[in-house]
Scaffold this active site. Structure first.
Site, PDB file in Angstrom:
ATOM      1  N   LYS A 181      72.771 -40.730 -78.186  1.00 48.80           N
ATOM      2  CA  LYS A 181      73.240 -41.924 -79.096  1.00 48.80           C
ATOM      3  C   LYS A 181      73.758 -42.596 -78.564  1.00 48.80           C
ATOM      4  O   LYS A 181      74.910 -43.134 -79.615  1.00 48.80           O
ATOM      5  CB  LYS A 181      74.468 -40.442 -80.205  1.00 48.80           C
ATOM      6  N   ASP A 217      78.461 -29.042 -84.480  1.00 47.45           N
ATOM      7  CA  ASP A 217      78.032 -28.672 -85.799  1.00 47.45           C
ATOM      8  C   ASP A 217      77.263 -28.096 -85.667  1.00 47.45           C
ATOM      9  O   ASP A 217      77.449 -27.601 -87.237  1.00 47.45           O
ATOM     10  CB  ASP A 217      77.596 -30.793 -86.115  1.00 47.45           C
TER      11      ASP A 217
END
Length: 479
Positions: A181, A217
């Site tokens: 990312k 997550d």
């Protein structure tokens, strides 16, 4: 001219007969054959399930894990919320250029209070020294604690969501495998990120924070849903990326070196990498291959690239461009915007599929993409392309979930789900439920539960469970 007049006449006729004049069924989809590679049979999905089951078992094995594509990281989270958690907790959610800090209070009768704030990671810090990154996070934590007047006489328990590839050897000890990312901070890969955070907090010496657990997550999704439904045993993310975790028997997780007196531990599959060894090549289309070749990480995350929101819109765009070049769409006319990679957002897929009677949203999206005055047949074709691509995504996720359900072999399981694709696509949930029922062993019952802020609330609940049991290890195992 007839191509324009006929749809209008049919539409007017439909109005008088109270039909749905501009629905998908009102106009013949002319590109069905071109989209057949996206349509997967249950036999094909069954093969995927068999291969994924083998990949997961390899990921769990001590000898087979090093060569396994699906890594099945052990999270060291062994206890789920049971509704008795009480107290005040912090959560830190780091997974991109912005990160969140949350204060969460849990009380009687499902009392829940949350304050949160978003902080930015400046671009120079994203690619600078690791100490600068964690010093920045510690600085923001101190600002948050002071701003919200939190009682800091004793250490505030904190759950840390770290959504980068992580190899854990304890509940509070995890080593970064690789940055993604856009991050590339030096001195962090192969280092314990919990220790780096603790060291940064200690350097400030102005706040007391106890990091009680680190998670990603998907794990947060399980924890968030389990707080309300203790039967939650699978966590799924279908958003920018796609991943799943599940509750596994300790004896099957051969790499687990924690408390084996407890029967279960959550395993983070990292199934986005499934197929990186070529095992799903038979179902990959020419568009999947081209997308992969032009991506930032060619050859990696092939399963995820056929599913998630980061890629779905681009696949649709490539199909549209290809069929337009074959003069099967828009009379062969393409806009510069439609020719440009990355311009067709996945949210457009949800918008287009939400149309039911008048192609209002489809026309709006196509106009935004520079396609002027498309015919209603063009709109029907574009809607069909979106439907095929998103349905394939839902079917692949369903095959993965059915694999986990069959492997766990529990009578009833709640699956916690989060992510923008699942949340905002108008039919994703319904498609998944129907397909899982077809693929899963018939004696297994399941339901899907939308997670409420898994990466934030879930992180706080990891800390809450650790405090509740008073059994978490403050000095985790050394590597």
């Amino acid at each position: 001219m007839c191509n324009v007049i006929n749809p209008i006449l049919r539409a007017l006729y439909g109005l008088f007969t109270k039909a749905t004049p501009l629905s998908l069924s009102a106009y013949k989809v002319t590109i069905k054959e071109d989209c057949t590679p996206f349509i997967l049979s249950n036999e094909q999905l069954g093969t995927i399930m068999d291969d994924m089951d083998k990949a997961i078992k390899n990921g769990l094995g001590k000898e087979t894990n090093p060569s396994s594509i699906v890594k099945c990281f052990v999270t060291y989270i062994q206890d789920l919320p049971n509704g008795t958690e009480r107290g005040k907790f912090l959560a830190l959610d780091l997974g991109g250029t912005n990160f969140r800090i949350l204060f969460i209070e849990l009380g009687e009768n499902e009392y829940f209070h949350m304050d949160s704030e978003i902080f930015k990671v400046p671009s120079h810090i994203q690619t600078g020294k690791g100490t600068e990154l964690f010093d920045h996070i510690a600085k923001c934590l101190a600002e948050f604690v002071k701003k919200h007047n939190l009682d800091n006489k004793k250490a505030l328990p904190l759950g840390f969501t770290f959504s980068f590839p992580l190899r854990q050897i304890g509940l509070t000890k995890g080593y970064l495998e690789s940055w993604t990312k856009g991050f590339n901070c030096s001195g962090v890969v192969n280092e314990d990120v919990v220790k780096l955070l603790k060291d940064a907090i200690k350097r400030r010496n102005d706040i007391e924070i106890d990091v009680c657990g680190i998670l990603n997550d998907t794990t947060g999704t399980i924890m968030s849903c389990a707080w309300k439904n203790p039967n939650t045993k699978i966590g799924l993310i279908v958003g920018t990326g796609c991943n799943a975790c599940y509750v596994e028997k300790v004896e099957n997780a051969e790499l687990f070196i924690g408390d084996k007196s407890k029967p279960h531990v959550i395993v983070n599959t990292e199934w986005g990498a499934f197929g990186d060894d070529g095992i799903i090549d038979s179902i990959r289309t020419i568009y999947d291959r081209k997308l992969d070749e032009n991506s930032l990480n060619p050859g990696h995350q092939r399963f995820e690239k056929m599913i998630s929101g980061m890629y779905m819109g681009e696949i649709v765009r490539m199909v549209i461009v290809d069929l337009t070049n074959q003069k099967k769409l828009f009379d062969g006319r393409l806009s510069e915007q439609m020719k440009t990679p990355g311009t067709f957002d996945t949210s457009f897929v949800s918008d287009i599929e939400s149309d039911e009677t008048n192609y209002k949203e489809t026309l709006k999206v196509l106009n935004e993409m520079g396609i002027v005055k498309p015919s209603f047949v063009d709109c029907a074709n574009v809607q069909f392309i979106c439907e095929c691509v998103s349905k394939r995504s839902a079917h692949l996720v369903s095959a993965g979930l059915a694999t986990l359900l069959n492997k766990m072999s529990e009578k009833t399981v709640t699956i916690g789900v989060d992510g923008s694709v699942y949340r905002f696509h108008p039919y994703f949930h319904k498609i998944m439920v129907e397909k899982i029922k077809q693929l899963v062993n018939p004696e297994i019952k399941f339901d899907l539960m939308l997670s409420e802020d898994g990466s934030g609330r879930g992180a706080a609940l990891v800390a809450a469970v650790a405090i509740r049991d008073e059994q978490y290890n403050r000095q985790p195992l050394d590597s």
